[in-house]
Write a protein that holds these residues in place. Structure first.
Motif: not given
Lengths: 176, 191
Positions: A4, A7-8, A128-129, A159, A162, A170, B141-142, B144-146, B167-173, B175-176, B179
């Motif tokens: 992770i 990736i960042s 960001s999500c 969404a 989630a 995380l 649901s958003s 986005q890469l960065v 990195g965490p942002g990509i994984i969680t995005t 996931a959302s 869903a």
């Protein structure tokens, strides 16, 4: 976990190298195009600035007057039980309504707790999500005069929740 | 909506301050906040311009166009009711890619045009079609890469590693969005 953080560290350089090589490949004057694009960044921020002043003003009043703390405290007994940080309650609610207002609260959290605190990291990932729901829905559906939106709102909320749950889980794993 | 929300935030904020005796803090808090919006934006000009500059090269080099084309097979599954070569698909692809790359200002016009095209395929004009529901839920649901602006804000407030959230942002995005798609497909099946 190391993946992770790799990736960042790597995403931005990879995107930049990839796009630059595509540009050279197509024989584009990449430097000039970059400068031209960078000018657009100015315009975008100039458009954001007035809304940010307006919303940070409102958030500043809510924070310094004690309202945000009041909301966090009121929600604390309920959200603690599920392991949710009470300080993040106001921003999670505002996130659904307005993007700029939630940005105002985000900056307030950075200022108060620091961006590298657990709560600072959590809200960074969470922002960001997730996406503003009510505003987006009203703009898009109103543009085509749809009044019966069926299961759209439920889906958007699913969404969002989630995203919040994933962020919290995380962040706990990474920075617990 | 902000018309009322903004006023409500200010009124409630001042009212609570009056009850809790925090009026002096409110005055300073308001002035500080307004001032701070400007400092934040100065940092943001740098980071944002870097991103829009790079993305402009991507646009001219056709990267964004080829990405939209690559998205086609996925969109076909998400929107089985939309004919494959319909213009709605182009606008949906443009919207998704713009959101993915953090080009929010380009995403909204494409999204609105996508809605218009989807409406032309819709039989019941006041009721959202399955494709519209899927598009809206997917959009909200958003994906986005960065999130470049979050990184800019973190920089402004002195983060030791502003980009550690990518990195965490990509994984969680992901996931959302997963869903969102599962929910929308399930709702399509039920209704």
């Amino acid at each position: 976990m190391r993946v992770i953080s790799a990736i960042s560290d790597l995403i931005l350089p990879i995107v930049i190298v990839y796009i630059l090589s595509c540009g050279y490949n197509k024989k584009i004057n990449v430097y000039e195009v970059f400068i031209e694009g960078a000018k657009e960044g100015f315009k975008i921020v100039a458009e954001i600035l007035p809304t940010l002043i307006g919303l940070m003003l409102a958030v500043g009043i809510l924070r310094s007057g004690g309202t945000l703390e009041l909301i966090s405290k009121a929600a604390a007994p309920l959200v603690r039980r599920i392991g949710f940080p009470p300080e993040a309650v106001p921003i999670s609610l505002m996130r659904l309504v307005s993007s700029s207002a939630s940005t105002g609260i985000l900056l307030d959290i950075f200022k108060k707790y620091g961006p590298d605190s657990f709560i600072g990291r959590f809200v960074s990932v969470m922002m960001s999500c997730t996406e503003t729901v009510f505003y987006t829905m009203s703009v898009y559906f109103m543009s085509v005069k749809i009044t019966k939106t069926r299961y759209t709102l439920a889906g958007a909320l699913v969404a969002n929740v989630a995203g919040i749950v994933a962020s919290l889980t995380l962040c706990r794993c990474l920075w617990g | 909506m902000l018309n009322y929300l903004w006023g409500a935030m200010i009124f409630i904020g001042i009212l609570v301050a009056a009850f809790t005796g925090n009026m002096a803090e409110v005055t300073n808090g308001a002035i500080d906040a307004a001032k701070e919006a400007v400092t934040v934006c100065i940092t943001m000009v740098g980071v944002m311009s870097m991103w829009t500059g790079v993305m402009k090269i991507g646009e001219e080099a056709g990267v964004i166009r080829s990405m939209s084309r690559g998205l086609r097979p996925i969109l076909k599954r998400l929107f089985p009711d939309v004919p494959e070569n319909h213009r709605a698909m182009d606008h949906i692809a443009a919207n998704v890619i713009a959101n993915f790359l953090g080009l929010g200002w380009a995403a909204t016009p494409a999204g609105l045009m996508a809605m218009e095209e989807l409406q032309s395929l819709n039989r019941q004009k006041d009721r959202a079609s399955k494709a519209m529901c899927m598009f809206m839920i997917f959009n909200m649901s958003s994906l986005q890469l960065v999130s470049i602006n979050i990184i800019a804000y973190r920089t402004q407030y002195g983060s030791a590693n502003p980009s550690e959230i990518i990195g965490p942002g990509i994984i969680t995005t992901l996931a959302s969005t997963a869903a969102a798609v599962i929910f929308a497909k399930a709702a399509e099946a039920v209704t």
